[in-house]
Design an enzyme around this catalytic site. Structure first.
Site, PDB file in Angstrom:
ATOM      1  N   SER A  19       0.831  -1.217   0.000  1.00  0.00           N
ATOM      2  CA  SER A  19       0.000   0.000   0.000  1.00  0.00           C
ATOM      3  C   SER A  19       0.864   1.266   0.000  1.00  0.00           C
ATOM      4  CB  SER A  19      -0.985   0.005   1.177  1.00  0.00           C
ATOM      5  OG  SER A  19      -0.328   0.223   2.393  1.00  0.00           O
ATOM      6  N   ARG A  71      22.498 -13.618   2.242  1.00  0.00           N
ATOM      7  CA  ARG A  71      21.989 -12.261   2.056  1.00  0.00           C
ATOM      8  C   ARG A  71      22.780 -11.501   0.981  1.00  0.00           C
ATOM      9  NH1 ARG A  71      19.267  -9.953   5.718  1.00  0.00           N
ATOM     10  NH2 ARG A  71      20.164 -11.084   7.450  1.00  0.00           N
ATOM     11  N   VAL A  98      16.603  -7.358   6.013  1.00  0.00           N
ATOM     12  CA  VAL A  98      17.688  -6.456   6.379  1.00  0.00           C
ATOM     13  C   VAL A  98      18.666  -6.419   5.206  1.00  0.00           C
ATOM     14  CG1 VAL A  98      19.640  -6.158   7.960  1.00  0.00           C
ATOM     15  CG2 VAL A  98      17.412  -6.926   8.833  1.00  0.00           C
ATOM     16  N   LEU A  99      19.136  -5.231   4.830  1.00  0.00           N
ATOM     17  CA  LEU A  99      20.048  -5.116   3.689  1.00  0.00           C
ATOM     18  C   LEU A  99      21.488  -5.385   4.119  1.00  0.00           C
ATOM     19  CD1 LEU A  99      18.714  -1.897   1.869  1.00  0.00           C
ATOM     20  CD2 LEU A  99      17.850  -4.239   1.781  1.00  0.00           C
ATOM     21  N   ASN A 113      13.398   4.220   4.078  1.00  0.00           N
ATOM     22  CA  ASN A 113      12.462   3.213   4.578  1.00  0.00           C
ATOM     23  C   ASN A 113      11.350   3.895   5.351  1.00  0.00           C
ATOM     24  OD1 ASN A 113      11.492   0.580   5.370  1.00  0.00           O
ATOM     25  ND2 ASN A 113      12.416   0.908   7.382  1.00  0.00           N
ATOM     26  N   HIS A 115       8.650   3.274   8.538  1.00  0.00           N
ATOM     27  CA  HIS A 115       8.486   2.394   9.703  1.00  0.00           C
ATOM     28  C   HIS A 115       7.291   2.894  10.522  1.00  0.00           C
ATOM     29  CE1 HIS A 115       9.810  -0.455  12.730  1.00  0.00           C
ATOM     30  NE2 HIS A 115       9.502   0.472  13.623  1.00  0.00           N
ATOM     31  N   GLU A 180       1.151   7.142   7.049  1.00  0.00           N
ATOM     32  CA  GLU A 180       2.312   6.650   6.286  1.00  0.00           C
ATOM     33  C   GLU A 180       2.186   7.040   4.820  1.00  0.00           C
ATOM     34  OE1 GLU A 180       3.657   2.550   6.776  1.00  0.00           O
ATOM     35  OE2 GLU A 180       2.584   2.407   8.657  1.00  0.00           O
TER      36      GLU A 180
HETATM   37  C1  GAR Z   1       3.776  -0.669   6.735  1.00  0.00           C
HETATM   38  O1  GAR Z   1       3.023  -0.372   7.871  1.00  0.00           O
HETATM   39  C2  GAR Z   1       5.242  -0.357   6.959  1.00  0.00           C
HETATM   40  O2  GAR Z   1       5.449   0.797   7.726  1.00  0.00           O
HETATM   41  C3  GAR Z   1       5.681  -1.587   7.703  1.00  0.00           C
HETATM   42  O3  GAR Z   1       5.052  -2.649   7.045  1.00  0.00           O
HETATM   43  C4  GAR Z   1       3.827  -2.183   6.489  1.00  0.00           C
HETATM   44  C5  GAR Z   1       3.834  -2.517   5.009  1.00  0.00           C
HETATM   45  O4  GAR Z   1       2.575  -2.235   4.450  1.00  0.00           O
HETATM   46  N1  GAR Z   1       7.100  -1.736   7.700  1.00  0.00           N
HETATM   47  C6  GAR Z   1       7.797  -2.232   8.711  1.00  0.00           C
HETATM   48  O5  GAR Z   1       7.292  -2.620   9.729  1.00  0.00           O
HETATM   49  C7  GAR Z   1       9.298  -2.256   8.481  1.00  0.00           C
HETATM   50  N2  GAR Z   1       9.970  -2.595   9.713  1.00  0.00           N
HETATM   51  P1  GAR Z   1       2.423  -2.065   2.882  1.00  0.00           P
HETATM   52  O6  GAR Z   1       3.036  -3.310   2.242  1.00  0.00           O
HETATM   53  O7  GAR Z   1       0.942  -1.999   2.665  1.00  0.00           O
HETATM   54  O8  GAR Z   1       3.147  -0.804   2.474  1.00  0.00           O
END
Ligand code: GAR
Length: 199
Positions: A19, A71, A98-99, A113, A115, A180
């Site tokens: 999303s 990795r 993790v990269l 990124n 978060h 987000e």
């Molecule tokens: C989002 O909430 C993002 O912030 C989180 O995963 C979800 C992905 O949703 N990311 C993490 O937790 C990274 N540590 P999406 O695939 O719908 O964008």
């Protein structure tokens, strides 16, 4: 003859729903991130729902699975795909790996990124659950540069979101996700302006 300035070429890395990828792609298409294009969406998961949503938008997609490799080897294949497409900025959007240092070194200052917490609070997995477990009254989301630390790179932008009594992981996640989607496009604009004006 002076032409249009070259567009910044963005790659978005996903592992699932996508999303945030959709939010970025739609912001680019709406002209909210000027002078940029989403050149490719890469997933490490062949079944990531976001892949179809990218294809629907006419964006090239690529699946690069880990396939039991180290990795570094997996990342090398991704780096090669990014170099081949002359990518300027990499946006991780729910990319749950993790990269390697090699990846970060190859694109230092050009990987961002998103978060779902106000970092440095609640890094790692299940950030919304962590916020609820601590009884937080405020949480939110953060866009940050990716470095060798776990969700510890320099912060680009943040947005607060209230936590209500009775919130569940689902209800809090949903409230954070709305922010987000707006914050990521704003942060990408900030970064692209910065990259543009750097010597
Ligand atoms: C989002 O909430 C993002 O912030 C989180 O995963 C979800 C992905 O949703 N990311 C993490 O937790 C990274 N540590 P999406 O695939 O719908 O964008």
């Amino acid at each position: 003859m002076a032409g249009e300035p070259a567009k910044a070429r963005i790659a978005i890395l996903i592992s699932g729903r996508g999303s945030n990828m959709v939010a970025l792609a739609d912001a680019v298409r709406a002209g909210e991130i000027p002078n940029a294009e989403v050149a490719i969406v890469i997933s490490d998961q062949p079944n990531a729902a976001g892949l179809e949503r990218a294809r629907e938008r006419g964006i090239e997609t690529l699946v690069i699975e880990r396939r039991g490799r180290q990795r570094e080897e997996h990342d090398r294949e991704i780096i090669a795909a990014l170099r081949h497409r002359q990518i300027d900025l990499i946006c991780l959007a729910g990319y749950m790996r993790v990269l390697s240092k090699e990846f970060i070194d190859a694109y230092r200052g050009r990987i961002v990124n998103i978060h779902p917490s106000l970092l440095p609070l609640y890094p790692g997995l299940n950030a919304q659950q962590q916020a609820l477990d601590r009884g937080a009254k405020i949480s939110g989301c953060t866009v940050h540069f990716v470095d060798e630390t776990l969700d510890g790179g320099p912060i680009i932008a943040q947005r607060e979101v209230p936590v209500y009594d009775g919130d569940t992981v689902a209800s809090l996640s949903e409230r954070i996700l709305i922010e987000e989607h707006k914050l990521y496009a704003e942060a990408v604009n900030l970064v692209l302006n910065e990259i543009d004006s750097s010597p």
